[in-house]
Design a protein around this motif. Structure first.
Motif, PDB file in Angstrom:
ATOM      1  N   LEU A 117      12.987  72.824 103.433  1.00 51.20           N
ATOM      2  CA  LEU A 117      13.925  72.119 104.300  1.00 51.20           C
ATOM      3  C   LEU A 117      14.856  71.235 103.471  1.00 51.20           C
ATOM      4  O   LEU A 117      16.075  71.209 103.699  1.00 51.20           O
ATOM      5  N   ILE A 118      14.291  70.528 102.487  1.00 53.74           N
ATOM      6  CA  ILE A 118      15.100  69.649 101.637  1.00 53.74           C
ATOM      7  C   ILE A 118      16.070  70.471 100.788  1.00 53.74           C
ATOM      8  O   ILE A 118      17.248  70.107 100.632  1.00 53.74           O
ATOM      9  N   SER A 170      21.107  65.967 108.446  1.00 53.47           N
ATOM     10  CA  SER A 170      21.520  66.230 107.068  1.00 53.47           C
ATOM     11  C   SER A 170      20.534  65.537 106.115  1.00 53.47           C
ATOM     12  O   SER A 170      19.575  64.885 106.548  1.00 53.47           O
ATOM     13  N   LEU A 171      20.764  65.644 104.817  1.00 52.50           N
ATOM     14  CA  LEU A 171      19.788  65.199 103.823  1.00 52.50           C
ATOM     15  C   LEU A 171      19.507  63.699 103.893  1.00 52.50           C
ATOM     16  O   LEU A 171      18.338  63.288 103.954  1.00 52.50           O
ATOM     17  N   THR A 231      17.559  62.572 106.910  1.00 52.54           N
ATOM     18  CA  THR A 231      16.190  63.094 106.811  1.00 52.54           C
ATOM     19  C   THR A 231      15.337  62.207 105.924  1.00 52.54           C
ATOM     20  O   THR A 231      14.201  61.867 106.257  1.00 52.54           O
ATOM     21  N   THR A 286      13.260  77.859 110.701  1.00 55.74           N
ATOM     22  CA  THR A 286      13.464  76.920 111.805  1.00 55.74           C
ATOM     23  C   THR A 286      12.399  77.105 112.884  1.00 55.74           C
ATOM     24  O   THR A 286      11.838  76.119 113.390  1.00 55.74           O
ATOM     25  N   GLN A 338      19.006  71.526 102.745  1.00 54.92           N
ATOM     26  CA  GLN A 338      19.949  70.450 103.040  1.00 54.92           C
ATOM     27  C   GLN A 338      20.721  70.004 101.796  1.00 54.92           C
ATOM     28  O   GLN A 338      21.480  69.039 101.852  1.00 54.92           O
ATOM     29  N   THR A 352      14.377  65.872 111.782  1.00 56.15           N
ATOM     30  CA  THR A 352      14.591  66.202 110.373  1.00 56.15           C
ATOM     31  C   THR A 352      15.059  67.645 110.204  1.00 56.15           C
ATOM     32  O   THR A 352      15.739  67.964 109.218  1.00 56.15           O
TER      33      THR A 352
END
Length: 409
Positions: free
Chosen positions: A232-233, A292-293, A296, A358, A236, A288
């Motif tokens: 996920l990170i 966006s980063l 989050t 997702t 982003q 999250t």
């Protein structure tokens, strides 16, 4: 004077249980740091590496109940020292020049040792504090997170300098130090298997199965989200260092959550606090996913509080719903949550493989949301002291508002 000595012994018992929990949980998570080294040295595939790791976690989770049954005649001091000696012996076998076979045998021996610690330490805290054990159990739970944070970081620093076998030897030395430290802290006489809690006769019947299911689902949510967080990170725009920062923020929040949510359980009751934390977990996971980063990273400590904090409330409720044999109840509960933690990433990973990342993340959020209605079924099995203000007979809206204003149960 006797009262002061009794209070000191309670604190010593809690300290001893927390030290053992911190070291054994540190051992457990420090093994992740060794995986890339073992993969390179022994030429393992990722699947083989997962199986090797499972030798430890599977042994630790699967032997919780047998270990509690076989060793229940031992004193807490003898059981915790035996647990630590077995774990450090496993590390020494892994560090010795026996090759891949030695590594596998050592992981199994270390897993046997750590399987003893959880039910014994939890039972010691419960018996020491009786009906006031919820908050001390939260402290005991929190101590494991301190070990998870400290020992893997120490191993990561030492590995490039010393090599993996000497580092395992140093970890074993920590076990020897703990074994000596436990002697003056932990009682040398066997303890009763039933602790004095606020359970009314027959109230716990049926409720423990629900509590264990909630614990398994809560752990599944946590491990499922951890599986996807690095991806996920990266999605982003974050790099590897940002992934490390994200995990650190989540774990710091988690440690704080375990230290505070047991207090929340005493104020809102089990049902109310679990509903709040699980609903917040589901919402923050979804947030999250679509943020966006930077937002989050801001949300991760808050998510960590509720993602990890619920477990303190659940652990603290085990004695009330144990229906007599509290030690065995803890063993069953730990078996459930450890097993769930091992299986959940596989399940959520399969969901993502057959759909999208997702959908996998939303599945973990949905698991947290599922706990909210499930915990309502736990209400009839709880005493008025732990169910929460809304569940107590005759608790009117006016009295509830007054209860909130005064900050009491």
């Amino acid at each position: 004077m006797k009262s002061r000595d009794w209070l000191n012994q309670k604190r010593k018992s809690l300290t001893g249980a927390c030290l053992a929990h911190a070291l054994h949980d540190g051992y457990t998570d420090a093994l992740y740091v060794f995986l890339p080294v073992w993969q390179a040295q022994f030429g393992l595939s990722y699947a083989a590496l997962a199986i090797v790791r499972a030798l430890y976690s599977g042994t630790m989770g699967g032997l919780q109940i047998p270990a509690d049954r076989v060793l229940r005649g031992l004193s807490p001091r003898a059981a915790l020292i035996l647990s630590t000696v077995l774990a450090l012996t496993g590390l020494l076998i892994m560090a010795s020049p026996f090759g891949f076979a030695g590594l596998c045998i050592g992981l199994i021996v270390a897993g046997i040792g750590s399987s003893i610690q959880h039910p014994c330490g939890s039972m010691l805290v419960t018996v020491s504090y009786g009906s006031a054990s919820r908050h001390p159990l939260g402290i005991y739970n929190f101590s494991g997170d301190l070990g998870k944070a400290a020992l893997p970081a120490l191993v990561a620093v030492l590995l490039p300098i010393l090599g993996w076998q000497p580092v395992l030897g140093l970890m074993a030395v920590l076990g020897i130090v703990l074994s000596v430290a436990l002697v003056p802290l932990v009682p040398a006489t066997p303890i009763a298997r039933t602790a004095k809690t606020r359970t009314a006769s027959g109230q716990g019947r049926g409720g423990f199965g629900i509590l264990t299911t909630i614990g398994a689902l809560d752990t599944a949510t946590r491990m499922g989200y951890l599986l996807f967080l690095p991806f996920l990170i990266h999605g982003q725009g974050g790099d590897t260092a940002t992934v490390g920062l994200a995990l650190a923020l989540l774990f710091v929040g988690g440690a704080f959550g375990k230290a505070t949510c047991s207090w929340l359980g005493e104020r809102l009751g089990v049902v109310g606090s679990v509903m709040v934390t699980e609903a917040a977990t589901a919402l923050l996971i979804a947030a999250t996913l679509f943020a966006s980063l930077t937002p989050t990273l801001i949300l991760l400590p808050l998510l960590g509080i509720v993602l990890n904090g619920t477990s303190s409330v659940l652990y603290g409720t085990v004695p009330e719903l144990s229906d007599g044999d509290t030690g065995r109840a803890f063993a069953v509960f730990y078996t459930s949550v450890i097993g769930s933690g091992g299986l959940a990433p596989i399940l959520y990973g399969a969901i993502a493989d057959h759909s999208t990342q997702t959908i996998g993340v939303l599945a973990s959020a949905a698991t947290a949301a599922l706990i909210v209605p499930l915990v309502l079924t736990l209400r009839p099995h709880l005493s008025g002291a732990t169910a929460g203000p809304q569940e107590r007979p005759g608790f009117s809206r006016h009295r509830m508002l007054r209860w909130i204003g005064q900050g009491r149960q």
